[in-house]
Motif scaffolding. Sequence first.
Motif, PDB file in Angstrom:
ATOM      1  N   THR A  92      -7.585  -4.849   3.042  1.00 34.30           N
ATOM      2  CA  THR A  92      -6.711  -5.546   2.090  1.00 34.30           C
ATOM      3  C   THR A  92      -5.402  -5.900   2.804  1.00 34.30           C
ATOM      4  O   THR A  92      -5.111  -5.368   3.874  1.00 34.30           O
ATOM      5  N   PHE A 129       1.874  -8.021  -4.275  1.00 34.79           N
ATOM      6  CA  PHE A 129       0.476  -8.152  -4.701  1.00 34.79           C
ATOM      7  C   PHE A 129      -0.439  -7.667  -3.569  1.00 34.79           C
ATOM      8  O   PHE A 129      -0.102  -7.819  -2.398  1.00 34.79           O
ATOM      9  N   GLU A 130      -1.597  -7.108  -3.949  1.00 32.28           N
ATOM     10  CA  GLU A 130      -2.558  -6.679  -2.926  1.00 32.28           C
ATOM     11  C   GLU A 130      -3.827  -7.503  -3.073  1.00 32.28           C
ATOM     12  O   GLU A 130      -4.327  -7.696  -4.189  1.00 32.28           O
ATOM     13  N   LEU A 131      -4.329  -8.003  -1.981  1.00 28.72           N
ATOM     14  CA  LEU A 131      -5.535  -8.849  -2.027  1.00 28.72           C
ATOM     15  C   LEU A 131      -6.570  -8.368  -1.027  1.00 28.72           C
ATOM     16  O   LEU A 131      -6.202  -7.841   0.034  1.00 28.72           O
ATOM     17  N   ASP A 132      -7.837  -8.602  -1.351  1.00 28.02           N
ATOM     18  CA  ASP A 132      -8.902  -8.293  -0.391  1.00 28.02           C
ATOM     19  C   ASP A 132      -8.829  -9.306   0.743  1.00 28.02           C
ATOM     20  O   ASP A 132      -8.647 -10.500   0.498  1.00 28.02           O
ATOM     21  N   TYR A 133      -9.007  -8.810   1.951  1.00 33.76           N
ATOM     22  CA  TYR A 133      -8.970  -9.728   3.099  1.00 33.76           C
ATOM     23  C   TYR A 133     -10.242 -10.593   3.132  1.00 33.76           C
ATOM     24  O   TYR A 133     -11.350 -10.117   2.883  1.00 33.76           O
ATOM     25  N   VAL A 180      -4.280 -18.076  -1.191  1.00 36.18           N
ATOM     26  CA  VAL A 180      -3.792 -16.747  -1.561  1.00 36.18           C
ATOM     27  C   VAL A 180      -3.039 -16.835  -2.900  1.00 36.18           C
ATOM     28  O   VAL A 180      -3.231 -16.005  -3.791  1.00 36.18           O
ATOM     29  N   LYS A 210      -5.374 -17.063  -5.789  1.00 38.66           N
ATOM     30  CA  LYS A 210      -5.975 -15.759  -6.138  1.00 38.66           C
ATOM     31  C   LYS A 210      -4.971 -14.895  -6.904  1.00 38.66           C
ATOM     32  O   LYS A 210      -5.314 -14.242  -7.880  1.00 38.66           O
ATOM     33  N   ILE A 211      -3.706 -14.929  -6.457  1.00 38.41           N
ATOM     34  CA  ILE A 211      -2.667 -14.122  -7.123  1.00 38.41           C
ATOM     35  C   ILE A 211      -2.445 -14.622  -8.552  1.00 38.41           C
ATOM     36  O   ILE A 211      -2.330 -13.833  -9.490  1.00 38.41           O
ATOM     37  N   LYS A 253      -5.300 -13.526 -10.825  1.00 34.70           N
ATOM     38  CA  LYS A 253      -5.320 -12.089 -11.099  1.00 34.70           C
ATOM     39  C   LYS A 253      -4.123 -11.673 -11.965  1.00 34.70           C
ATOM     40  O   LYS A 253      -4.261 -10.872 -12.880  1.00 34.70           O
TER      41      LYS A 253
END
Length: 285
Positions: free
Chosen positions: A10, A30-34, A43, A46-47, A50
């Motif tokens: 992540t 924010f934390e995202l899957d790599y 990115v 995706k943020i 979510k």
Amino acid sequence: MIAHANKPKTFFVKILRQDGPGKPSYWERFELDYEPELNVISVLQKIAAKAKTANGQKTTPVCWDCGCLEEVCGACTMVINCKVRQSCSALVDKLLEDGREIELRPMTKFPVVRDLFVDRSRMFNALKKVKAWIPVDGYYDLGPGPKQSRDAQEMAYPLSECMTCGCCVEACPQYSKIELLQHSGESKDAYEARKTEVFNRNFVGPAAISQVALFNLNPTGKMIASERLDALTEEGGIQVCGNAQNCVAVCPKKIPLTMSIARMGRETTFNTLRKWFDRRGDSKH
Ligand code: SF4
Ligand code: SF4
Ligand code: FES
């Protein structure tokens, strides 16, 4: 590129957020899957989908601006890991070479509309002030225009690549932020007129100066070359440039801004002198 073995599971994205014009700013993480081959816009998508921070709190979707997604419109410009650039061409793999976190801020020289979305209307106002267009007086067939020499074409082409992205003014120490809010009871027209008046008194910036160089090179555009040079001589014109040369270093299109500024500096001087001699000549008759 991140080596295969060094891929994080992540990664984190820290965003400087603001809920509206004139409101206080605050950070969210924010934390995202790599995933390989993401860019900053994907990115942000995706943020936004979510809408949950790294510590699990629900939040509002992040707002940003974009258009072409291929570094042509300039709309997605922001400050990414302390460097002003387009988010559509900023690749996550490259940004993560220096750590597991990416930091995103809005440009600092423009008012924030919301989050990473800024109002660049001052730049478009500068293009109007310097008449960055070719004047034609109708849409009927005017016949072939005057030809442009090969040398002039080669000088003009790089200048024509400007996308009004704002990177140059973000880096320019002479270009300060102007943020004017609409007063209660002030009409939209009065507010726009007040903004235009203030914008016109302040520095036009390197991009607009370079557009004068472009349009004054055009054989038809030359017709109002003197008017454009007059605009560059007014308050907020080319004399404000301190020659720090930051602008040319950050332009994503590698536009030779300092060459344009030097040329327009000479031409504005000649233009002023020519008008002075013309006036003296007239007064003798
Ligand atoms: S001159 Fe370069 S940095 Fe400035 S607005 Fe144009 S493209 Fe952007
Ligand atoms: S050269 Fe002029 S326009 Fe460019 S960054 Fe320096 S002061 Fe600003
Ligand atoms: S979306 Fe147009 S330059 Fe990035």
